[in-house]
Design a protein around this motif. Structure first.
Motif, PDB file in Angstrom:
ATOM      1  N   LEU A   2       3.191  10.493  -7.128  1.00  0.00           N
ATOM      2  CA  LEU A   2       4.115  10.855  -8.202  1.00  0.00           C
ATOM      3  C   LEU A   2       3.358  11.212  -9.480  1.00  0.00           C
ATOM      4  N   VAL A   3       2.314  10.437  -9.805  1.00  0.00           N
ATOM      5  CA  VAL A   3       1.534  10.725 -11.006  1.00  0.00           C
ATOM      6  C   VAL A   3       0.840  12.082 -10.888  1.00  0.00           C
ATOM      7  N   ALA A   4       0.240  12.337  -9.705  1.00  0.00           N
ATOM      8  CA  ALA A   4      -0.440  13.615  -9.512  1.00  0.00           C
ATOM      9  C   ALA A   4       0.544  14.785  -9.579  1.00  0.00           C
ATOM     10  N   GLY A   5       1.719  14.614  -8.933  1.00  0.00           N
ATOM     11  CA  GLY A   5       2.716  15.678  -8.966  1.00  0.00           C
ATOM     12  C   GLY A   5       3.232  15.954 -10.366  1.00  0.00           C
ATOM     13  N   TYR A   6       3.421  14.868 -11.141  1.00  0.00           N
ATOM     14  CA  TYR A   6       3.891  15.050 -12.517  1.00  0.00           C
ATOM     15  C   TYR A   6       2.851  15.792 -13.351  1.00  0.00           C
ATOM     16  N   GLY A   7       1.554  15.494 -13.136  1.00  0.00           N
ATOM     17  CA  GLY A   7       0.518  16.191 -13.880  1.00  0.00           C
ATOM     18  C   GLY A   7       0.500  17.679 -13.573  1.00  0.00           C
ATOM     19  N   THR A  34      -3.853  34.493 -23.884  1.00  0.00           N
ATOM     20  CA  THR A  34      -4.334  33.103 -23.897  1.00  0.00           C
ATOM     21  C   THR A  34      -4.267  32.529 -22.494  1.00  0.00           C
ATOM     22  N   PRO A  35      -5.376  32.125 -21.918  1.00  0.00           N
ATOM     23  CA  PRO A  35      -5.335  31.539 -20.574  1.00  0.00           C
ATOM     24  C   PRO A  35      -4.560  30.224 -20.578  1.00  0.00           C
ATOM     25  N   VAL A  36      -3.815  30.023 -19.520  1.00  0.00           N
ATOM     26  CA  VAL A  36      -3.012  28.809 -19.388  1.00  0.00           C
ATOM     27  C   VAL A  36      -3.891  27.705 -18.802  1.00  0.00           C
ATOM     28  N   ALA A  37      -3.971  26.610 -19.515  1.00  0.00           N
ATOM     29  CA  ALA A  37      -4.784  25.474 -19.048  1.00  0.00           C
ATOM     30  C   ALA A  37      -3.964  24.633 -18.085  1.00  0.00           C
ATOM     31  N   LYS A  38      -4.498  24.447 -16.908  1.00  0.00           N
ATOM     32  CA  LYS A  38      -3.816  23.631 -15.910  1.00  0.00           C
ATOM     33  C   LYS A  38      -4.302  22.189 -15.997  1.00  0.00           C
ATOM     34  N   ALA A  39      -3.344  21.294 -15.902  1.00  0.00           N
ATOM     35  CA  ALA A  39      -3.709  19.872 -15.937  1.00  0.00           C
ATOM     36  C   ALA A  39      -4.522  19.522 -14.702  1.00  0.00           C
ATOM     37  N   PRO A  40      -5.619  18.803 -14.884  1.00  0.00           N
ATOM     38  CA  PRO A  40      -6.433  18.419 -13.715  1.00  0.00           C
ATOM     39  C   PRO A  40      -5.663  17.478 -12.802  1.00  0.00           C
ATOM     40  N   ILE A  41      -5.935  17.606 -11.527  1.00  0.00           N
ATOM     41  CA  ILE A  41      -5.296  16.721 -10.557  1.00  0.00           C
ATOM     42  C   ILE A  41      -5.998  15.375 -10.590  1.00  0.00           C
ATOM     43  N   ALA A  42      -5.191  14.331 -10.725  1.00  0.00           N
ATOM     44  CA  ALA A  42      -5.768  12.984 -10.817  1.00  0.00           C
ATOM     45  C   ALA A  42      -6.529  12.652  -9.536  1.00  0.00           C
ATOM     46  N   PRO A  43      -7.768  12.182  -9.676  1.00  0.00           N
ATOM     47  CA  PRO A  43      -8.543  11.828  -8.476  1.00  0.00           C
ATOM     48  C   PRO A  43      -7.912  10.648  -7.752  1.00  0.00           C
ATOM     49  N   TRP A  55       0.820  -1.216   0.000  1.00  0.00           N
ATOM     50  CA  TRP A  55       0.000   0.000   0.000  1.00  0.00           C
ATOM     51  C   TRP A  55       0.847   1.256   0.000  1.00  0.00           C
ATOM     52  N   THR A  56       1.984   1.230   0.684  1.00  0.00           N
ATOM     53  CA  THR A  56       2.884   2.383   0.674  1.00  0.00           C
ATOM     54  C   THR A  56       3.401   2.656  -0.734  1.00  0.00           C
ATOM     55  N   ALA A  57       3.798   1.579  -1.446  1.00  0.00           N
ATOM     56  CA  ALA A  57       4.282   1.732  -2.814  1.00  0.00           C
ATOM     57  C   ALA A  57       3.191   2.277  -3.732  1.00  0.00           C
ATOM     58  N   ALA A  58       1.938   1.787  -3.548  1.00  0.00           N
ATOM     59  CA  ALA A  58       0.841   2.266  -4.385  1.00  0.00           C
ATOM     60  C   ALA A  58       0.556   3.746  -4.134  1.00  0.00           C
ATOM     61  N   LEU A  59       0.598   4.163  -2.848  1.00  0.00           N
ATOM     62  CA  LEU A  59       0.348   5.563  -2.521  1.00  0.00           C
ATOM     63  C   LEU A  59       1.428   6.470  -3.096  1.00  0.00           C
ATOM     64  N   ILE A  60       2.686   6.029  -3.006  1.00  0.00           N
ATOM     65  CA  ILE A  60       3.783   6.820  -3.582  1.00  0.00           C
ATOM     66  C   ILE A  60       3.582   6.979  -5.088  1.00  0.00           C
ATOM     67  N   GLY A  61       3.155   5.883  -5.758  1.00  0.00           N
ATOM     68  CA  GLY A  61       2.920   5.957  -7.196  1.00  0.00           C
ATOM     69  C   GLY A  61       1.841   6.961  -7.556  1.00  0.00           C
ATOM     70  N   ILE A  62       0.755   6.980  -6.767  1.00  0.00           N
ATOM     71  CA  ILE A  62      -0.339   7.923  -7.032  1.00  0.00           C
ATOM     72  C   ILE A  62       0.129   9.364  -6.852  1.00  0.00           C
TER      73      ILE A  62
END
Length: 278
Positions: free
Chosen positions: A129-134, A162-171, A120-127
């Motif tokens: 990282l994905v959100a931070g990268y987005g 031109t407004p800057v589009a921000k990437a949505p944060i992964a749920p 579960w710790t590894a899965a949380l870290i992965g989530i």
């Protein structure tokens, strides 16, 4: 101390079988099968079959030997001696086909499986990282709709207009506390049971029929002949299939925690086997 540890195992030859030796040693230490199951995480029905030397009720010999070693270790016995005795015992019995069981059981020594907290710790870290990268991509890699060769002043004018589009944060993904729902896509027979082998559901499900796994069920598992006929969701999100098409499976964990850990592992396996990877 070493002599005391090895003495019970050295007497295994005086018993009728390794299972009988383990049972008598357990009773000598005033332990129950439940105590052994808690220590080893081996299902109760496998412990009973091991003590009764019912080899046909156990998975392949490799797994049976792993169960016996974990059992002996819980009693403080010499596990290697127990393994050798069991190999000799199995070798003197008629051969039987365990290929089907070998495809559907977990590693031989359940006591050495990775801790759930680590998974579960590894899965949380992965989530995270994905959100931070987005988020980072949204701030620093916003594409310019104008000519990429414009001067700095023109680029600033276009950027201000031109407004800057921000990437949505992964749920956030589903959690171990979310409900598990099984939905039949076609007619299929299933049996669902807990770690004590108590049946929770056994029937032929009709297409579209749903079953929610009881949240209070301890270590729920499934036995099904056609895994492709069943859709599994955790918190409303579909997870990986329970097994390959047209292949019967059993003793597959269907708790939210087990499914999410299995889903993470399945995604990594698929990525490693994709074309162009080594």
């Amino acid at each position: 101390m070493d002599d005391e540890r090895e003495q019970p195992a050295a007497e295994a030859d005086t018993y009728g079988s390794v299972g009988e030796m383990l049972r008598l040693e357990r009773e000598k230490q005033s332990l129950t099968l439940t105590d052994i199951a808690d220590k080893t995480r081996i299902p109760m029905r496998h412990l009973k079959a091991l003590e009764a030397s019912d080899h046909d009720a156990l998975p392949a010999s490799t797994y049976e030997i792993g169960f016996a070693k974990a059992y002996g270790r819980a009693l403080g016995l010499d596990e290697e001696h127990i393994a050798n005795e069991l190999r000799d015992e199995i070798g003197h019995r008629p051969s039987y086909d365990r290929t089907r069981d070998r495809d559907n059981f977990q590693p031989a020594d359940p006591a050495r499986t990775p801790p759930r907290l680590m998974v579960w710790t590894a899965a949380l870290i992965g989530i995270l990282l994905v959100a931070g990268y987005g988020i980072w991509r949204g701030f620093f890699w916003t594409s310019d709709p104008a000519d990429p060769y414009l001067g700095t002043a023109n680029q600033q004018q276009v950027a201000s207009a031109t407004p800057v589009a921000k990437a949505p944060i992964a749920p956030a993904g589903p959690s171990a506390s979310d409900p598990v729902v099984l939905t039949a896509t076609k007619e299929v027979w299933v049996r669902i049971y807990n770690g004590a082998d108590d049946t929770l559901l056994m029937k032929t499900m009709a297409p579209g029929e749903k079953f929610e796994v009881p949240a209070q069920a301890e270590n729920p598992m499934i036995n099904i002949g056609r895994p492709e006929a069943l859709t599994v969701t955790v918190g409303g999100r579909e997870v990986a299939p329970l097994g390959p098409p047209e292949r019967a499976i059993k003793d597959i964990g269907i708790s939210a925690r087990a499914l999410l850990a299995r889903d993470t592992g399945g995604a990594a396996t698929n990525a490693a086997s994709a074309p162009g990877t080594t």
